[in-house]
Design a protein around this motif. Structure first.
Motif, PDB file in Angstrom:
ATOM      1  N   LYS A   1     -17.108   2.203  20.153  1.00  0.00           N
ATOM      2  CA  LYS A   1     -18.277   1.408  20.123  1.00  0.00           C
ATOM      3  C   LYS A   1     -19.010   0.950  21.558  1.00  0.00           C
ATOM      4  CE  LYS A   1     -17.413  -2.316  17.571  1.00  0.00           C
ATOM      5  NZ  LYS A   1     -16.852  -3.141  16.668  1.00  0.00           N
ATOM      6  N   GLY A   2     -18.408   1.389  22.686  1.00  0.00           N
ATOM      7  CA  GLY A   2     -18.811   1.375  24.088  1.00  0.00           C
ATOM      8  C   GLY A   2     -18.607   0.123  24.775  1.00  0.00           C
ATOM      9  N   ASP A   3     -17.810  -1.004  24.377  1.00  0.00           N
ATOM     10  CA  ASP A   3     -17.407  -2.038  25.199  1.00  0.00           C
ATOM     11  C   ASP A   3     -17.215  -1.635  26.615  1.00  0.00           C
ATOM     12  OD1 ASP A   3     -18.043  -3.041  22.956  1.00  0.00           O
ATOM     13  OD2 ASP A   3     -16.112  -4.327  22.653  1.00  0.00           O
ATOM     14  N   PHE A   4     -16.214  -0.739  26.742  1.00  0.00           N
ATOM     15  CA  PHE A   4     -15.758  -0.300  27.953  1.00  0.00           C
ATOM     16  C   PHE A   4     -16.616   0.575  28.870  1.00  0.00           C
ATOM     17  CE2 PHE A   4     -13.806   3.469  30.271  1.00  0.00           C
ATOM     18  CZ  PHE A   4     -12.998   2.766  30.935  1.00  0.00           C
ATOM     19  N   SER A   5     -17.586   1.134  28.228  1.00  0.00           N
ATOM     20  CA  SER A   5     -18.547   1.907  28.907  1.00  0.00           C
ATOM     21  C   SER A   5     -19.482   0.937  29.613  1.00  0.00           C
ATOM     22  CB  SER A   5     -19.364   2.540  27.957  1.00  0.00           C
ATOM     23  OG  SER A   5     -18.602   3.622  27.445  1.00  0.00           O
TER      24      SER A   5
ATOM     25  N   SER B   1      -8.822  -3.738  23.709  1.00  0.00           N
ATOM     26  CA  SER B   1     -10.075  -3.452  23.482  1.00  0.00           C
ATOM     27  C   SER B   1     -10.551  -2.368  24.647  1.00  0.00           C
ATOM     28  CB  SER B   1     -10.986  -4.535  23.338  1.00  0.00           C
ATOM     29  OG  SER B   1     -10.772  -5.238  24.398  1.00  0.00           O
ATOM     30  N   TYR B   2      -9.666  -2.337  25.835  1.00  0.00           N
ATOM     31  CA  TYR B   2     -10.060  -1.835  26.974  1.00  0.00           C
ATOM     32  C   TYR B   2      -8.920  -0.434  27.159  1.00  0.00           C
ATOM     33  CZ  TYR B   2     -13.390  -4.992  28.134  1.00  0.00           C
ATOM     34  OH  TYR B   2     -14.658  -5.693  28.348  1.00  0.00           O
ATOM     35  N   MET B   3      -8.556  -0.072  26.206  1.00  0.00           N
ATOM     36  CA  MET B   3      -7.472   1.043  26.347  1.00  0.00           C
ATOM     37  C   MET B   3      -8.281   2.125  26.933  1.00  0.00           C
ATOM     38  SD  MET B   3      -5.866   2.669  23.076  1.00  0.00           S
ATOM     39  CE  MET B   3      -7.092   3.927  22.735  1.00  0.00           C
ATOM     40  N   THR B   4      -7.642   2.982  28.066  1.00  0.00           N
ATOM     41  CA  THR B   4      -8.068   3.797  28.911  1.00  0.00           C
ATOM     42  C   THR B   4      -7.133   5.195  28.825  1.00  0.00           C
ATOM     43  OG1 THR B   4      -7.233   2.792  31.003  1.00  0.00           O
ATOM     44  CG2 THR B   4      -9.502   2.586  30.335  1.00  0.00           C
ATOM     45  N   ASN B   5      -7.721   6.207  29.294  1.00  0.00           N
ATOM     46  CA  ASN B   5      -6.595   7.407  29.145  1.00  0.00           C
ATOM     47  C   ASN B   5      -6.361   7.915  30.512  1.00  0.00           C
ATOM     48  OD1 ASN B   5      -8.710   8.871  30.148  1.00  0.00           O
ATOM     49  ND2 ASN B   5      -9.476   9.791  28.199  1.00  0.00           N
TER      50      ASN B   5
END
Ligand SMILES: Nc1nc2c(ncn2[C@@H]2O[C@H](COP(=O)(O)OP(=O)(O)OP(=O)(O)O)[C@@H](O)[C@H]2O)c(=O)[nH]1
Ligand SMILES: [Mg+2]
Length: 438
Positions: free
Chosen positions: A135-139, A369-373
């Motif tokens: 959904k783009g919250d992180f972006s 909600s801020y899971m990154t790779n």
């Protein structure tokens, strides 16, 4: 479902889809249309079909998209596919639909990557995290930080070019203040990102112990399934058995191993070797001891070898008379849980400790909600380094040119996270991780 995307999608549909009154799908409004799929050359019927017609840009890829919903079955889908190929389509590469959505600017890179995570998610928590990213919250938060950085950068550049505009010390103070705010925010993203990896891949959890203490019984209990063979013969398990278990919403990759002991049996010896290998790559350990027997040398050795790893020590067979002691001094700050798999006692406590210790205090829902790779984390770490250098330079009163270079590099790093400066190689690498049709 067979999905076609691109400027020719409508015309391809026209060649293989018969609508009422010989209408053409490509001339219809966006929507759901009922018709018959036909072979483009022989015109023979293939199946009835509901076609979803989504002219661009209001579609997944932002291109014209047709989705043919058919009855299913391997043979039928095959013939619909070959009809589409004959009508002028080509097979999609893995992840190509999502790649096109990215290239057409409908989603950014971190959203595209999150689609992979969504598909691969093994628990509800993991899929919820991935969905947040899609959904783009992180972006959004990365973009906000870039905005802040570019304003800071502008201030610094202006002070360099027009020294009369502002004094250097003011610019430096602003670099320190804003830099530290950004650092805090990014470090939090990295911390949450690590939790994200755990949510995605599962915690590699190795069950270790001497033969016959109940390791395989524990594996089965955690899985709630008779996965591993259990017998009263020591040395039953001879290979590493691996399976996912969802414990308290956290995915654990559980490895049952061969009981560790000196043995002359060639097969068992190889098994013991594998147990030791598994320990080397463990992220979490469950050491199983038999509470019905005194602590042995092998037990002590295992406790020493697993020191420092997140672990739980299990005293199994607590339904029998207790003969073990001397565990606590060797346990350090690890939890010691009394368990009886036979009587079904202690499993809940063990699972509670596993979640608590494996995630160091438990996963918070908003962490998800801020899971990154890994790719994003490496980039974010680089941004942290740049910002730290900039802040240090500003604090030491270095010239503004040096600070400007660091800020520039931090800005570029953040851009790469959301794919603003992504090269062809990177894109291929990312999208090749998808499965076909996504
Ligand atoms: N009394 C009692 N027996 C148990 C308990 N848990 C397991 N056992 C028994 O202990 C024996 C060994 O269990 P396993 O799970 O095969 O032990 P293991 O550690 O996997 O053994 P290896 O694969 O040989 O290393 C079996 O007969 C189990 O039924 C328990 O809590 N109480
Ligand atoms: Mg076993």
């Amino acid at each position: 479902m067979v999905r076609v995307s691109g400027p020719e999608a409508g015309r391809i549909a026209d060649r293989m889809l018969k609508l009422k009154g010989n209408a053409h799908l490509s001339e219809q409004k966006r929507g759901m249309w009922y018709g018959t799929l036909i072979h483009p050359e022989t015109k023979s019927d293939l199946d009835e079909c509901v076609a979803l017609w989504m002219p661009g840009p209001h579609s997944y890829t932002a291109e014209d998209v047709v989705e043919f919903q058919v009855h299913g079955g391997l043979q039928l889908v095959q013939s619909v596919l070959s009809a589409a190929l004959m009508a002028g389509a080509r097979l999609a590469e893995p992840g190509e639909f999502t790649k096109r959505a990215f290239l057409n600017g409908r989603i950014d890179l971190s959203q595209a990557e999150a689609v992979i995570d969504l598909i691969r998610a093994k628990t509800e928590l993991a899929s919820r995290s991935a969905l947040q990213l899609v959904k783009g919250d992180f972006s959004e938060s990365i973009r906000r930080m870039r905005q802040t950085l570019i304003r800071l950068q502008a201030h610094v550049e202006v002070t360099i070019d027009y020294p009369e505009h502002d004094v250097e010390s003011v610019a430096c103070a602003r670099v320190i203040e804003t830099g530290q705010e950004l650092l805090t925010e990014i470090q939090e993203l990295i911390r949450r990102g690590k939790m994200g990896r755990v949510l995605r891949e599962g915690i590699r959890t190795v069950i270790l112990g001497r033969p016959n203490v109940g390791k395989s019984s524990l594996m089965n209990a955690l899985l709630r399934q008779d996965r591993a063979i259990v017998t009263d013969i020591p040395g039953t398990t001879r290979d590493v058995i691996e399976e996912y278990a969802n414990i308290g919403g956290i995915p654990f990759r559980i490895l049952d191993t061969a009981g560790i002991r000196d043995t002359e049996d060639i097969v068992e010896k190889l098994g013991v070797e594998r147990s030791r290998e598994a320990l080397r790559e463990a992220e979490f350990v469950i050491v199983v001891l038999n509470s019905n027997e005194p602590l042995s040398l092998e037990d002590e050795e295992l406790l020493l070898q697993t020191e420092g790893l997140p672990r739980v020590i299990v005293l199994n067979k607590s339904d029998l008379e207790r003969r073990i002691d001397g565990v606590e001094p060797l346990a350090g700050d690890s939890a010691v849980v009394e368990l009886s798999l036979k009587a079904g006692r202690g499993l809940e406590e063990l699972e509670h400790e596993m979640v608590l210790r494996a995630t160091a205090g438990g996963v918070q829902m908003d962490d998800a909600s801020y899971m990154t790779n890994a790719r994003q984390n490496t980039l974010l770490q680089g941004v942290v380094d740049d910002l730290e250098l900039a802040v240090e330079a500003a604090a030491a009163g270095a010239t503004l040119d040096i600070i400007a270079v660091q800020l520039q590099s931090a800005y570029a790093g953040l851009g790469q996270v959301i794919g603003e400066e992504a090269g062809e190689d990177l894109l291929n690498e990312i999208f090749s991780n998808f499965c076909l049709g996504k």
